[in-house]
Design a protein around this motif. Sequence first.
Motif, short mmCIF file in Angstrom:
data_model
loop_
_atom_site.label_atom_id
_atom_site.label_comp_id
_atom_site.label_asym_id
_atom_site.label_seq_id
_atom_site.Cartn_x
_atom_site.Cartn_y
_atom_site.Cartn_z
N LEU A 295 0.83 -1.20 0.00
CA LEU A 295 0.00 0.00 0.00
C LEU A 295 0.87 1.26 0.00
N LYS A 296 1.92 1.26 0.81
CA LYS A 296 2.84 2.40 0.84
C LYS A 296 3.54 2.58 -0.51
N ASP A 297 3.94 1.45 -1.12
CA ASP A 297 4.59 1.52 -2.43
C ASP A 297 3.64 2.09 -3.48
N ARG A 298 2.40 1.64 -3.48
CA ARG A 298 1.42 2.15 -4.45
C ARG A 298 1.20 3.66 -4.27
N GLU A 299 1.12 4.10 -3.03
CA GLU A 299 0.93 5.53 -2.77
C GLU A 299 2.13 6.33 -3.27
N ALA A 300 3.34 5.82 -3.05
CA ALA A 300 4.54 6.52 -3.50
C ALA A 300 4.59 6.56 -5.02
N ILE A 301 4.24 5.46 -5.67
CA ILE A 301 4.23 5.43 -7.14
C ILE A 301 3.20 6.42 -7.68
N LYS A 302 2.03 6.48 -7.07
CA LYS A 302 0.99 7.41 -7.52
C LYS A 302 1.46 8.85 -7.37
N ARG A 303 2.09 9.18 -6.25
CA ARG A 303 2.60 10.55 -6.05
C ARG A 303 3.64 10.90 -7.10
N ALA A 304 4.55 9.96 -7.39
CA ALA A 304 5.60 10.22 -8.38
C ALA A 304 5.01 10.41 -9.76
N LEU A 305 4.07 9.55 -10.15
CA LEU A 305 3.44 9.69 -11.47
C LEU A 305 2.65 11.00 -11.57
N ASP A 306 1.92 11.34 -10.52
CA ASP A 306 1.17 12.59 -10.52
C ASP A 306 2.11 13.79 -10.65
N HIS A 307 3.25 13.72 -10.01
CA HIS A 307 4.21 14.83 -10.06
C HIS A 307 4.76 15.03 -11.46
N TYR A 308 5.10 13.94 -12.16
CA TYR A 308 5.73 14.06 -13.46
C TYR A 308 4.74 14.11 -14.62
N ILE A 309 3.64 13.38 -14.52
CA ILE A 309 2.70 13.32 -15.63
C ILE A 309 1.64 14.41 -15.53
N ASP A 310 1.17 14.70 -14.35
CA ASP A 310 0.12 15.69 -14.15
C ASP A 310 0.63 16.73 -13.15
N PRO A 311 1.46 17.69 -13.62
CA PRO A 311 2.05 18.64 -12.68
C PRO A 311 0.99 19.50 -12.01
N PRO A 312 1.35 20.06 -10.86
CA PRO A 312 0.41 20.93 -10.15
C PRO A 312 0.01 22.14 -11.01
N ALA A 313 -1.09 22.73 -10.68
CA ALA A 313 -1.66 23.83 -11.46
C ALA A 313 -0.72 25.01 -11.71
N PRO A 314 0.11 25.46 -10.76
CA PRO A 314 0.95 26.63 -11.05
C PRO A 314 1.85 26.46 -12.26
N TYR A 315 2.22 25.22 -12.60
CA TYR A 315 3.10 25.01 -13.74
C TYR A 315 2.34 25.13 -15.06
N THR A 316 1.06 24.84 -15.05
CA THR A 316 0.32 24.81 -16.30
C THR A 316 -0.57 26.03 -16.51
N GLU A 317 -0.96 26.72 -15.44
CA GLU A 317 -1.92 27.81 -15.59
C GLU A 317 -1.30 29.10 -16.10
N LYS A 318 -0.20 29.54 -15.51
CA LYS A 318 0.31 30.87 -15.75
C LYS A 318 1.64 30.81 -16.48
N PRO A 319 1.69 31.27 -17.74
CA PRO A 319 2.98 31.27 -18.43
C PRO A 319 3.91 32.33 -17.84
N ARG A 320 5.19 32.10 -17.98
CA ARG A 320 6.19 33.02 -17.45
C ARG A 320 6.20 34.30 -18.27
N ARG A 321 6.20 35.43 -17.59
CA ARG A 321 6.29 36.72 -18.27
C ARG A 321 7.65 37.31 -17.96
N PRO A 322 8.53 37.40 -18.97
CA PRO A 322 9.85 37.97 -18.71
C PRO A 322 9.77 39.45 -18.41
N SER A 323 10.75 39.93 -17.69
CA SER A 323 10.82 41.35 -17.38
C SER A 323 11.02 42.16 -18.65
N THR A 324 10.44 43.32 -18.71
CA THR A 324 10.60 44.17 -19.89
C THR A 324 11.60 45.29 -19.63
#
Length: 123
Positions: free
Chosen positions: A27-56
Amino acid sequence: MNKKIVPDPPVNTSTPDPETLRAEDLLKDREAIKRALDHYIDPPAPYTEKPRRPSTMFIVAPSMDTESLLAHACESLATASVLTSDFANNLTGPQRYSALAIQQSIMLAELAVNRALDNVDPA
């Protein structure tokens, strides 16, 4: 009084069932695998929502043509290569080798920019 060298055994000396331990480990192994897959395959929202705006603060004029940009990049890389080479001459040992490795990377980038310049404006 004699001092006891060996401590008392724990109160509960019964060992848990090996099947229960194995199930908990799985059970612990499955939870760790799920966390790792979620981290790499489905990144948290801040990475996908807001594109980087370089300084002008420092910006290249949008109207600059590619050939001018590449020529400037080539000149900057040539300058960095010379500076790194001069710096490496004042060093010894591993630091010198590191500076020469940086200089070689700069020279390779300069070659790539020169090839891009040739592609933009074949002489």
